[in-house]
Design a protein around this motif. Structure first.
Motif, short mmCIF file in Angstrom:
data_model
loop_
_atom_site.label_atom_id
_atom_site.label_comp_id
_atom_site.label_asym_id
_atom_site.label_seq_id
_atom_site.Cartn_x
_atom_site.Cartn_y
_atom_site.Cartn_z
N GLN A 37 0.83 -1.20 0.00
CA GLN A 37 0.00 0.00 0.00
C GLN A 37 0.87 1.26 0.00
O GLN A 37 0.56 2.23 -0.71
CB GLN A 37 -0.95 0.02 1.20
CG GLN A 37 -1.92 1.19 1.14
CD GLN A 37 -2.75 1.20 -0.13
OE1 GLN A 37 -3.44 0.24 -0.45
NE2 GLN A 37 -2.68 2.29 -0.90
N ASN A 38 1.94 1.27 0.76
CA ASN A 38 2.79 2.46 0.82
C ASN A 38 3.56 2.67 -0.47
O ASN A 38 3.78 3.82 -0.88
CB ASN A 38 3.72 2.38 2.03
CG ASN A 38 2.93 2.54 3.33
OD1 ASN A 38 1.95 3.28 3.38
ND2 ASN A 38 3.35 1.84 4.36
N LEU A 39 3.95 1.60 -1.15
CA LEU A 39 4.58 1.74 -2.47
C LEU A 39 3.58 2.30 -3.49
O LEU A 39 3.92 3.15 -4.31
CB LEU A 39 5.15 0.41 -2.95
CG LEU A 39 6.43 -0.06 -2.25
CD1 LEU A 39 6.74 -1.50 -2.63
CD2 LEU A 39 7.59 0.86 -2.58
N ILE A 40 2.34 1.82 -3.42
CA ILE A 40 1.29 2.35 -4.30
C ILE A 40 1.07 3.84 -4.02
O ILE A 40 0.99 4.65 -4.94
CB ILE A 40 -0.02 1.55 -4.13
CG1 ILE A 40 0.15 0.15 -4.71
CG2 ILE A 40 -1.20 2.28 -4.76
CD1 ILE A 40 -0.98 -0.82 -4.35
N ASP A 41 1.01 4.20 -2.74
CA ASP A 41 0.80 5.61 -2.37
C ASP A 41 1.95 6.49 -2.86
O ASP A 41 1.71 7.57 -3.42
CB ASP A 41 0.65 5.75 -0.85
CG ASP A 41 -0.65 5.16 -0.32
OD1 ASP A 41 -1.55 4.84 -1.13
OD2 ASP A 41 -0.74 4.98 0.91
N VAL A 48 4.21 8.69 -10.88
CA VAL A 48 5.26 7.92 -11.57
C VAL A 48 4.67 7.14 -12.73
O VAL A 48 3.68 6.43 -12.57
CB VAL A 48 5.96 6.97 -10.57
CG1 VAL A 48 6.91 6.04 -11.28
CG2 VAL A 48 6.69 7.78 -9.50
N GLY A 49 5.29 7.26 -13.89
CA GLY A 49 4.90 6.48 -15.06
C GLY A 49 5.96 5.49 -15.48
O GLY A 49 5.72 4.62 -16.31
N TYR A 50 7.15 5.61 -14.88
CA TYR A 50 8.30 4.78 -15.27
C TYR A 50 9.22 4.69 -14.06
O TYR A 50 9.66 5.73 -13.54
CB TYR A 50 9.00 5.44 -16.45
CG TYR A 50 10.05 4.64 -17.18
CD1 TYR A 50 10.06 3.26 -17.21
CD2 TYR A 50 11.06 5.31 -17.86
CE1 TYR A 50 11.03 2.55 -17.90
CE2 TYR A 50 12.03 4.62 -18.56
CZ TYR A 50 12.02 3.23 -18.58
OH TYR A 50 12.98 2.55 -19.27
N LEU A 51 9.50 3.49 -13.60
CA LEU A 51 10.33 3.36 -12.41
C LEU A 51 11.28 2.18 -12.50
O LEU A 51 11.08 1.28 -13.31
CB LEU A 51 9.46 3.25 -11.16
CG LEU A 51 8.63 1.98 -10.96
CD1 LEU A 51 9.28 1.11 -9.90
CD2 LEU A 51 7.24 2.35 -10.52
N ALA A 52 12.29 2.24 -11.66
CA ALA A 52 13.22 1.12 -11.48
C ALA A 52 12.93 0.52 -10.12
O ALA A 52 12.79 1.25 -9.13
CB ALA A 52 14.66 1.58 -11.57
N ALA A 53 12.80 -0.79 -10.06
CA ALA A 53 12.51 -1.48 -8.81
C ALA A 53 13.32 -2.78 -8.80
O ALA A 53 14.31 -2.90 -9.52
CB ALA A 53 11.01 -1.74 -8.69
N TYR A 54 12.89 -3.75 -8.01
CA TYR A 54 13.58 -5.04 -7.96
C TYR A 54 12.58 -6.10 -7.52
O TYR A 54 11.58 -5.80 -6.88
CB TYR A 54 14.79 -4.98 -7.01
CG TYR A 54 14.40 -4.70 -5.57
CD1 TYR A 54 14.24 -5.73 -4.66
CD2 TYR A 54 14.14 -3.40 -5.15
CE1 TYR A 54 13.85 -5.49 -3.37
CE2 TYR A 54 13.75 -3.14 -3.86
CZ TYR A 54 13.61 -4.19 -2.96
OH TYR A 54 13.21 -3.93 -1.68
N LEU A 55 12.88 -7.34 -7.90
CA LEU A 55 12.08 -8.48 -7.46
C LEU A 55 12.62 -8.92 -6.11
O LEU A 55 13.80 -9.27 -5.99
CB LEU A 55 12.19 -9.64 -8.46
CG LEU A 55 11.51 -9.45 -9.80
CD1 LEU A 55 11.96 -10.52 -10.79
CD2 LEU A 55 10.00 -9.47 -9.64
N SER A 56 11.79 -8.88 -5.09
CA SER A 56 12.25 -9.23 -3.75
C SER A 56 12.49 -10.73 -3.61
O SER A 56 11.85 -11.55 -4.26
CB SER A 56 11.22 -8.78 -2.72
OG SER A 56 9.95 -9.31 -3.01
#
Length: 192
Positions: A37-41, A48-56
Motif C-alpha cells: 500500500q505504501n509503495l502504491i501511495d 510515476v509512469g516509469y520506475l526502477a525497482a527489484y524483485l524481492s
C-alpha cells in the motif's frame, strides 16, 4: 580504520539477515500489505509512469504485489540484472518468467538493456539492509546500487524498501556509499 568499518558493517548485516530470517508468517503477511500500500501511495503521489525497482527475495520486504499493481496500470518498470563488472543491466518487467542472475537474485527473462537504461525513470526503489535517519543507506556489500546511483547525472528520487526496525539512528558510512531520499516501510513513507 577500513578494517574496523568492514567489521562493523559485516556484524550489522549479519544481525539484520538473522532478524529477517526469523520473521513469522503473521509478521510477513502484515508487512506485505503495508509495504504494498505504501509503495502504491508513493508511486501515485509522485505521479510515476516509469520506475526502477527489484524483485524481492523471500526474506526481503516484498515488492511483487506492488509490481503486479504497476503492470495492471501500465506503469513501466525496469528491474536490475547483476553483471560481473559490478554494474547493473536493466530488463523491463513483464510479469512473466524469471531466472536467477549471477548473484542468485531473481531477474526477469525479458529483453536485457544496458546500464544507462535507468536514466529515464521517475523513481528508483532499492533494496537495503538498513537506512539511518539522515538517509544514509547501507546495502548488502556488493556496491551495485551505490555505483548506479553515483553514476547518474540526473538522479530521480530514490527510496529504499525496508522493514520498520531497519530505520536506525546511524549506519557505518564510507565515501562510496550513496544516500536515499526516503524509505518505504510497512508502517509508512519517510522522506529525508
Amino acid at each position: 580504520m577500513a578494517d574496523d568499518m568492514d567489521d562493523r558493517k559485516r556484524a550489522l548485516r549479519a544481525e539484520l539477515r538473522e532478524r529477517r530470517r526469523i520473521r513469522t508468517a503473521t509478521e510477513r503477511s502484515a508487512d506485505a500489505a503495508g509495504i504494498t500500500q505504501n509503495l502504491i501511495d508513493l508511486t501515485s503521489d509522485l505521479k510515476v509512469g516509469y520506475l526502477a525497482a527489484y524483485l524481492s527475495t523471500p526474506d526481503e520486504p516484498p515488492t511483487r504485489e506492488f509490481l503486479r499493481w504497476t503492470a495492471e496500470r501500465g506503469i513501466r518498470v525496469l528491474l536490475p540484472v547483476s553483471r560481473e563488472d559490478g554494474l547493473l543491466d536493466w530488463a523491463p518487467y513483464d510479469g512473466d518468467d524469471e531466472e536467477a542472475d549471477l548473484l542468485g537474485m531473481p531477474t526477469p527473462t525479458s529483453e536485457l538493456l544496458g546500464p544507462i537504461a535507468i536514466n529515464g525513470v521517475d523513481l528508483i526503489l532499492v533494496p537495503a539492509a538498513c537506512v539511518d535517519h539522515s538517509g544514509m543507506r547501507m546495502g548488502w556489500g556488493m556496491g551495485y546500487f551505490d555505483k548506479t546511483l553515483g553514476s547518474m547525472e540526473a538522479c530521480p528520487p530514490v527510496y529504499a524498501v525496508i522493514f520498520d526496525d531497519e530505520l536506525v539512528d546511524s549506519v557505518p558510512r564510507e565515501r562510496h556509499d550513496m544516500p536515499v531520499n526516503g524509505v518505504v516501510t510497512p508502517s509508512g513513507i519517510v522522506s529525508f
